[in-house]
Design a protein around this motif. Structure first.
Motif, PDB file in Angstrom:
ATOM      1  N   ASN A 143       0.938 -18.285  11.059  1.00 10.69           N
ATOM      2  CA  ASN A 143      -0.113 -19.263  10.769  1.00 10.69           C
ATOM      3  C   ASN A 143       0.438 -20.496  10.063  1.00 10.69           C
ATOM      4  O   ASN A 143      -0.338 -21.342   9.599  1.00 10.69           O
ATOM      5  N   SER A 144       1.761 -20.569   9.958  1.00 12.27           N
ATOM      6  CA  SER A 144       2.408 -21.695   9.273  1.00 12.27           C
ATOM      7  C   SER A 144       3.057 -22.653  10.267  1.00 12.27           C
ATOM      8  O   SER A 144       4.013 -23.343   9.937  1.00 12.27           O
ATOM      9  N   PHE A 178      -4.996  -9.046  10.470  1.00  4.38           N
ATOM     10  CA  PHE A 178      -4.230  -9.520  11.628  1.00  4.38           C
ATOM     11  C   PHE A 178      -3.617  -8.360  12.410  1.00  4.38           C
ATOM     12  O   PHE A 178      -3.387  -8.475  13.607  1.00  4.38           O
ATOM     13  N   ARG A 215       0.886 -21.238   3.151  1.00  2.00           N
ATOM     14  CA  ARG A 215      -0.040 -20.503   4.012  1.00  2.00           C
ATOM     15  C   ARG A 215       0.319 -19.024   4.030  1.00  2.00           C
ATOM     16  O   ARG A 215       1.387 -18.622   3.566  1.00  2.00           O
ATOM     17  N   GLY A 219      -2.344 -23.781  11.720  1.00  2.00           N
ATOM     18  CA  GLY A 219      -2.817 -22.414  11.498  1.00  2.00           C
ATOM     19  C   GLY A 219      -3.185 -21.666  12.756  1.00  2.00           C
ATOM     20  O   GLY A 219      -2.507 -21.718  13.776  1.00  2.00           O
ATOM     21  N   GLY A 220      -4.337 -20.972  12.674  1.00  2.00           N
ATOM     22  CA  GLY A 220      -4.775 -20.104  13.757  1.00  2.00           C
ATOM     23  C   GLY A 220      -4.865 -20.757  15.114  1.00  2.00           C
ATOM     24  O   GLY A 220      -4.433 -20.161  16.121  1.00  2.00           O
ATOM     25  N   ARG A 280      -1.367 -20.919  16.560  1.00  2.00           N
ATOM     26  CA  ARG A 280      -0.961 -19.558  16.925  1.00  2.00           C
ATOM     27  C   ARG A 280      -1.628 -19.123  18.217  1.00  2.00           C
ATOM     28  O   ARG A 280      -0.993 -18.562  19.120  1.00  2.00           O
ATOM     29  N   ASP A 281      -2.930 -19.387  18.326  1.00  2.00           N
ATOM     30  CA  ASP A 281      -3.674 -18.930  19.494  1.00  2.00           C
ATOM     31  C   ASP A 281      -3.272 -19.664  20.761  1.00  2.00           C
ATOM     32  O   ASP A 281      -3.412 -19.129  21.869  1.00  2.00           O
TER      33      ASP A 281
END
Length: 475
Positions: free
Chosen positions: A125-126, A174, A120, A32-33, A36-37
């Motif tokens: 985020n997947s 988002f 998700r 997830g996040g 991504r981050d």
């Protein structure tokens, strides 16, 4: 976009935890996040993991390794823990689905990572990183979407938003937080399905709205909500502003003006050591909603003029009602509504100037919200007329300077009458009761009007006031 060097860029605690699960015979992935981050070069404050282990098995694996564990989310397959400075959540592979008319998701545990990722919210985020190997798992093209700056759902948006309608608001969030844009299909589905948000609890909606407002581009996220119809169910007063013309800012309607004020307020927030460190939810909410009283107060005058008299007072009432329905805390409701109520006060100063007593009242009425009121009032200037903008800016500079000077002289944040309640009762020979409160209020008004005086002067003023009260002659 920063390209991480996996697994070198993975947090050490994630790799360590991955080895524990691997040794126990279970799969574990960072998901997830946080993934991504990694690609966005953003710090991941909380680490989220997904695993093939069930909650009991998760607890067995982390026993003796986690310093603290929480099982509040156990029914949803989630175990939370803390190790050192790291806050961690580990969740069993799952697929949450809303049943028709339900406000809570029905939880189903899954068997495979890809199945978990498919459920998700958005492809960005997947993505997952298998641990401890560091292998990137991206079955739905999330990395490509991140590079394109678009938000797509792993499954069709109609399926995804039906499973959890809050995902539509999350899309707007988002847009605010990450600067991404909804893909056309996701936009259309949001507009068509916005009404399904009604089944989501007010608390979850409130939390998403708060996160949206605290994002880097809050005005963009709000605009998505308004243009897709989500705002009609969450903050309909903001949607209503699109139909109104603002007499102070003829180049914009009230809605566009409000978005500009929101953006400018966010830009004016300071750092951790400033009076209003950003991001500040109270300031941003007040900036967004400061003019919501205008639709109810619009009046057409002669010569084509439009007025919105007392929209500040009406708006404050509407703010209290709306934020209460969204289950915001009382202190937030009170602070936002008070800022809305006070946001027009300055214009009297700009037009005619104020006496010292009027400046004292402005500061006293704002109380602890004064720094936010400063920023809100300055942000409310959106005119393209440079001369007018400079005049208002200069006037507010002058007001702030005078308020600061008076505060230094009199410590305005702790203004009290020159006599306290005990002294009032002793001087007038009266007992506790409403009469003492009236006398106290009189002395406070005097204090605000003319500043501090000696005790002898205050006593004389009190007795002069008392001589005019019917209770004095009755005694």
């Amino acid at each position: 976009m920063v390209q991480p060097n996996l697994p070198a860029d993975l947090p050490a605690v994630a790799v360590e935890l991955g080895h524990r699960f691997e040794s126990a015979g279970y799969e574990l992935s960072l998901v997830g996040g946080p993934v991504r981050d990694l690609f966005l070069g953003r710090p991941a404050l909380d680490l989220d993991f997904t695993t093939s282990a069930n909650p009991d098995q998760i607890l067995d694996v982390i026993k003796g390794w986690a310093e603290v564990t929480w099982e509040v989310g156990r029914d949803y397959g989630t175990i939370a823990l803390r190790r050192g400075d790291d806050q961690i959540e580990i969740t069993t592979y799952r697929a949450d689905v809303y049943e028709e008319g339900s406000r809570k998701p029905h939880v189903r545990f899954g068997q495979h990572l890809d199945d978990d990722l498919a459920r998700r919210d958005f492809t960005v985020n997947s993505m997952a990183v298998r641990l401890p190997s560091g292998e990137l798992v991206d079955p739905f093209g999330g990395l490509g979407d991140l590079e394109l700056g678009v938000l797509r759902t792993p499954s069709g948006p109609e399926i995804s938003f039906s499973d959890d309608p809050l995902r539509m608001m999350r899309g707007a969030r988002f847009v605010s937080q990450l600067g991404l844009e909804l893909a056309p299909a996701e936009w259309d589905a949001t507009a068509a399905m916005a009404g399904r948000l009604e089944i989501v609890s007010a608390e979850r909606v409130r939390d998403e709205l708060s996160k949206l407002l605290l994002g880097a581009h809050p005005e963009r996220g709000i605009d998505v909500m308004v243009r897709t119809g989500l705002a009609e169910l969450v903050i309909p007063e903001v949607s209503a502003l699109r139909l109104e013309a603002d007499e102070h800012h003829r180049h914009k309607d009230v809605y566009e003006h409000s978005l500009t004020v929101l953006r400018q307020a966010a830009d004016r927030e300071g750092g951790p050591d400033d009076a209003v460190p950003g991001p500040d939810l109270v300031l941003r909410m007040a900036a967004l909603m400061h003019d919501i009283g205008k639709p109810a107060t619009r009046r057409f005058e002669g010569g084509g003029a439009v007025t919105f008299r007392h929209h500040d007072v009406v708006g404050a009432k509407l703010v209290r009602k709306r934020l209460k329905s969204l289950r915001f805390p009382k202190d937030v409701i009170q602070a936002v509504s008070r800022l809305v109520e006070l946001h027009m006060r300055f214009y009297g100063y700009a037009d005619a100037g104020w006496s010292d007593s009027a400046v004292r009242r402005y500061v006293t009425d704002a109380g602890p919200l004064l720094s936010r009121l400063h920023l809100l009032t300055r942000s409310d200037v959106t005119t393209r007329n440079r001369r007018k903008a400079e005049r208002l800016e200069f006037a507010y500079d002058d007001l702030e300077i005078r308020a600061a000077e008076l505060a230094a002289q009199e410590q305005l944040d702790a203004i009290r009458p020159d006599l306290d309640g005990q002294e009032i009762m002793a001087e007038l020979g009266i007992k506790p009761g409403p009469l003492v409160g009236r006398a106290y209020k009189f002395l406070l008004e005097q204090r605000l009007d003319r500043g501090p005086v000696t005790r002898e002067q205050a006593v004389a003023e009190l007795h002069e006031w008392w001589a005019q009260q019917p209770e004095a002659t009755q005694g």
